[in-house]
Design a protein around this motif. Structure first.
Motif, mmCIF file in Angstrom:
data_model
loop_
_atom_site.group_PDB
_atom_site.id
_atom_site.type_symbol
_atom_site.label_atom_id
_atom_site.label_comp_id
_atom_site.label_asym_id
_atom_site.label_seq_id
_atom_site.Cartn_x
_atom_site.Cartn_y
_atom_site.Cartn_z
ATOM 1 N N HIS A 146 0.794 -1.245 0.113
ATOM 2 C CA HIS A 146 0.078 0.041 0.199
ATOM 3 C C HIS A 146 0.760 1.076 0.219
ATOM 4 C CE1 HIS A 146 0.687 0.294 4.438
ATOM 5 N NE2 HIS A 146 0.307 1.574 4.362
ATOM 6 N N LYS A 147 2.180 1.239 0.312
ATOM 7 C CA LYS A 147 2.884 2.204 0.325
ATOM 8 C C LYS A 147 3.399 2.929 -0.918
ATOM 9 C CE LYS A 147 4.005 2.596 4.948
ATOM 10 N NZ LYS A 147 3.606 3.846 5.674
ATOM 11 N N VAL A 148 2.733 2.271 -2.011
ATOM 12 C CA VAL A 148 3.203 2.687 -3.474
ATOM 13 C C VAL A 148 1.929 2.884 -3.989
ATOM 14 C CG1 VAL A 148 5.413 1.921 -3.866
ATOM 15 C CG2 VAL A 148 3.428 0.496 -4.391
ATOM 16 N N TYR A 149 0.680 3.140 -3.301
ATOM 17 C CA TYR A 149 -0.604 3.613 -3.664
ATOM 18 C C TYR A 149 -1.048 4.671 -2.866
ATOM 19 C CZ TYR A 149 -0.160 -0.285 -6.696
ATOM 20 O OH TYR A 149 0.173 -1.354 -7.680
ATOM 21 N N THR A 150 -1.293 5.807 -3.331
ATOM 22 C CA THR A 150 -2.150 7.163 -2.890
ATOM 23 C C THR A 150 -3.084 6.677 -2.139
ATOM 24 O OG1 THR A 150 -3.255 7.816 -4.380
ATOM 25 C CG2 THR A 150 -0.786 8.562 -4.239
ATOM 26 N N LYS A 151 -3.718 7.611 -1.019
ATOM 27 C CA LYS A 151 -5.085 7.314 -0.342
ATOM 28 C C LYS A 151 -6.173 7.257 -1.262
ATOM 29 C CE LYS A 151 -3.512 8.890 4.287
ATOM 30 N NZ LYS A 151 -3.676 10.040 5.234
ATOM 31 N N GLU A 152 -5.949 8.313 -2.399
ATOM 32 C CA GLU A 152 -6.905 7.980 -3.431
ATOM 33 C C GLU A 152 -6.940 6.923 -4.095
ATOM 34 O OE1 GLU A 152 -8.264 11.830 -6.422
ATOM 35 O OE2 GLU A 152 -6.112 11.144 -6.591
ATOM 36 N N GLN A 153 -5.881 6.224 -4.526
ATOM 37 C CA GLN A 153 -5.710 5.057 -5.171
ATOM 38 C C GLN A 153 -6.421 3.839 -4.406
ATOM 39 O OE1 GLN A 153 -1.621 5.087 -6.287
ATOM 40 N NE2 GLN A 153 -2.215 4.546 -8.109
ATOM 41 N N GLN A 154 -6.206 4.060 -3.228
ATOM 42 C CA GLN A 154 -6.691 2.817 -2.207
ATOM 43 C C GLN A 154 -8.125 2.892 -2.036
ATOM 44 O OE1 GLN A 154 -4.456 2.673 1.626
ATOM 45 N NE2 GLN A 154 -2.533 3.752 0.487
ATOM 46 N N SER A 155 -8.547 4.157 -2.112
ATOM 47 C CA SER A 155 -10.061 4.147 -2.264
ATOM 48 C C SER A 155 -10.807 3.757 -3.344
ATOM 49 C CB SER A 155 -10.567 5.758 -1.967
ATOM 50 O OG SER A 155 -11.657 5.805 -1.970
ATOM 51 N N PHE A 156 -9.960 4.119 -4.396
ATOM 52 C CA PHE A 156 -10.564 3.676 -5.856
ATOM 53 C C PHE A 156 -10.572 2.066 -5.963
ATOM 54 C CE2 PHE A 156 -9.916 3.063 -10.419
ATOM 55 C CZ PHE A 156 -11.184 3.401 -10.929
ATOM 56 N N PHE A 157 -9.470 1.370 -5.037
ATOM 57 C CA PHE A 157 -9.368 0.043 -5.111
ATOM 58 C C PHE A 157 -10.359 -0.701 -4.363
ATOM 59 C CE2 PHE A 157 -7.746 -3.883 -2.633
ATOM 60 C CZ PHE A 157 -7.618 -4.443 -3.610
ATOM 61 N N ARG A 158 -10.553 -0.359 -3.422
ATOM 62 C CA ARG A 158 -11.836 -0.415 -2.141
ATOM 63 C C ARG A 158 -13.115 -0.434 -3.125
ATOM 64 N NH1 ARG A 158 -9.041 2.701 1.608
ATOM 65 N NH2 ARG A 158 -7.411 1.122 2.782
ATOM 66 N N ALA A 159 -13.400 0.664 -3.654
ATOM 67 C CA ALA A 159 -14.558 0.643 -4.333
ATOM 68 C C ALA A 159 -14.749 -0.489 -5.400
ATOM 69 C CB ALA A 159 -14.868 2.160 -5.101
ATOM 70 N N ASN A 160 -13.837 -0.868 -5.944
ATOM 71 C CA ASN A 160 -13.965 -1.822 -7.072
ATOM 72 C C ASN A 160 -13.592 -3.385 -6.794
ATOM 73 O OD1 ASN A 160 -14.831 -0.040 -9.521
ATOM 74 N ND2 ASN A 160 -13.233 0.984 -8.501
ATOM 75 N N ALA A 161 -12.584 -3.283 -5.840
ATOM 76 C CA ALA A 161 -12.395 -4.690 -5.428
ATOM 77 C C ALA A 161 -13.174 -5.644 -4.521
ATOM 78 C CB ALA A 161 -10.877 -4.698 -4.665
ATOM 79 N N LEU A 162 -12.927 -6.816 -4.309
ATOM 80 C CA LEU A 162 -13.652 -7.571 -3.372
ATOM 81 C C LEU A 162 -13.460 -6.923 -1.927
ATOM 82 C CD1 LEU A 162 -12.274 -11.416 -4.512
ATOM 83 C CD2 LEU A 162 -14.645 -10.218 -5.138
#
Length: 263
Positions: A146-162
């Motif tokens: 997660h250190k190479v993903y911004t908070k914005e990317q992490q939020s986008f990931f959670r919105a679309n992943a399992l």
């Protein structure tokens, strides 16, 4: 729908209408084709491809061991790039541009249509740039994913992943070594990019691509087709996908290592 795969040249009127509608809603269009293995020497010679002129990249993917994200249409990727900072992306495909309206307010998100012989797909990608050693440290296991993903990317990931998955639950799949060369052929007004993906089992995929503004997509596609045909290159062969091939290879390696001895 926002994806279509048909035999080359056989898109229906409805699918062509869908493609036109998608290009109107996209930020960019990327025209792609993979060169059949038998034609790779011709492509190298006719386009003047030279590995000494190419930029070296290392591409890593992150997924579950059974590729659950890939089945859901989510791609989590990070790259090391020669002479440049590392970058990472969370990509979702296929998407309807209207379904990512909220995320699209971000300057980091791009909606793009990938068009290839016989098919197209619309994707939404959120990208970020990091330091030149960050991805290497993640691959070595000394830095959390997660250190190479911004908070914005992490939020986008959670919105679309399992829902139960976090980035740090994923396994590292890679790297794939990639040689990228930018071309400016005199007979083609656009910029042509060649990427040679070198897989650990010795297989290769050579992809040619050209990115353009959505309003110019159909004209650029016609010009690119004419240019490639003039160079003697087949533009309607079966298409291989770089990411799917990479994920399948590394998932297979994980399964082989995990298999009980003698099985």
């Amino acid at each position: 729908m926002s994806t279509s795969t048909q035999p080359p040249g056989l898109l229906s009127a409805e699918q062509l209408g869908e493609l036109l509608d998608l290009t109107k809603q996209a930020d960019s269009v990327e025209l792609k084709m993979t060169v059949p293995n038998a034609e790779r020497p011709l492509a190298v010679a006719s386009l003047g491809l030279d590995p000494l002129d190419a930029q070296i990249r290392q591409v890593y993917f992150f997924d579950t061991a059974d590729l659950a994200l890939n089945r859901r249409g989510v791609v989590v990727r990070a790259r090391r790039i020669q002479g440049r900072n590392d970058d990472s992306v969370v990509k979702v495909r296929p998407v309807n541009p209207t379904e990512v309206a909220t995320a699209r307010k971000s300057k980091s998100l791009t909606v793009e249509v990938d068009a290839m012989p016989g098919g197209f797909v619309c994707s939404a990608s959120m990208k970020a740039t990091f330091g030149r050693t960050d991805v290497k440290e993640v691959a070595a296991g000394t830095r959390a994913i997660h250190k190479v993903y911004t908070k914005e990317q992490q939020s986008f990931f959670r919105a679309n992943a399992l829902s139960e998955l976090e980035l740090d639950d994923l396994v590292c799949l890679g790297p794939i070594t990639v040689l990228k060369q930018k071309l400016r052929p005199e007979e083609y007004a656009g910029r042509l990019v060649a990427e040679l993906w070198l897989y650990p089992d010795g297989s290769r995929i050579l992809e040619l691509s050209s990115r353009c503004a959505p309003v110019n997509a159909f004209q650029v596609a016609a010009e690119l087709k004419a240019f490639l045909v003039k160079r003697g290159l087949e533009i309607s062969g079966d298409q291989q996908t770089k990411t799917t091939t990479a994920l399948a290879y590394f998932a297979g390696e994980l399964a082989r290592v995990a298999a009980p001895a003698g099985s």
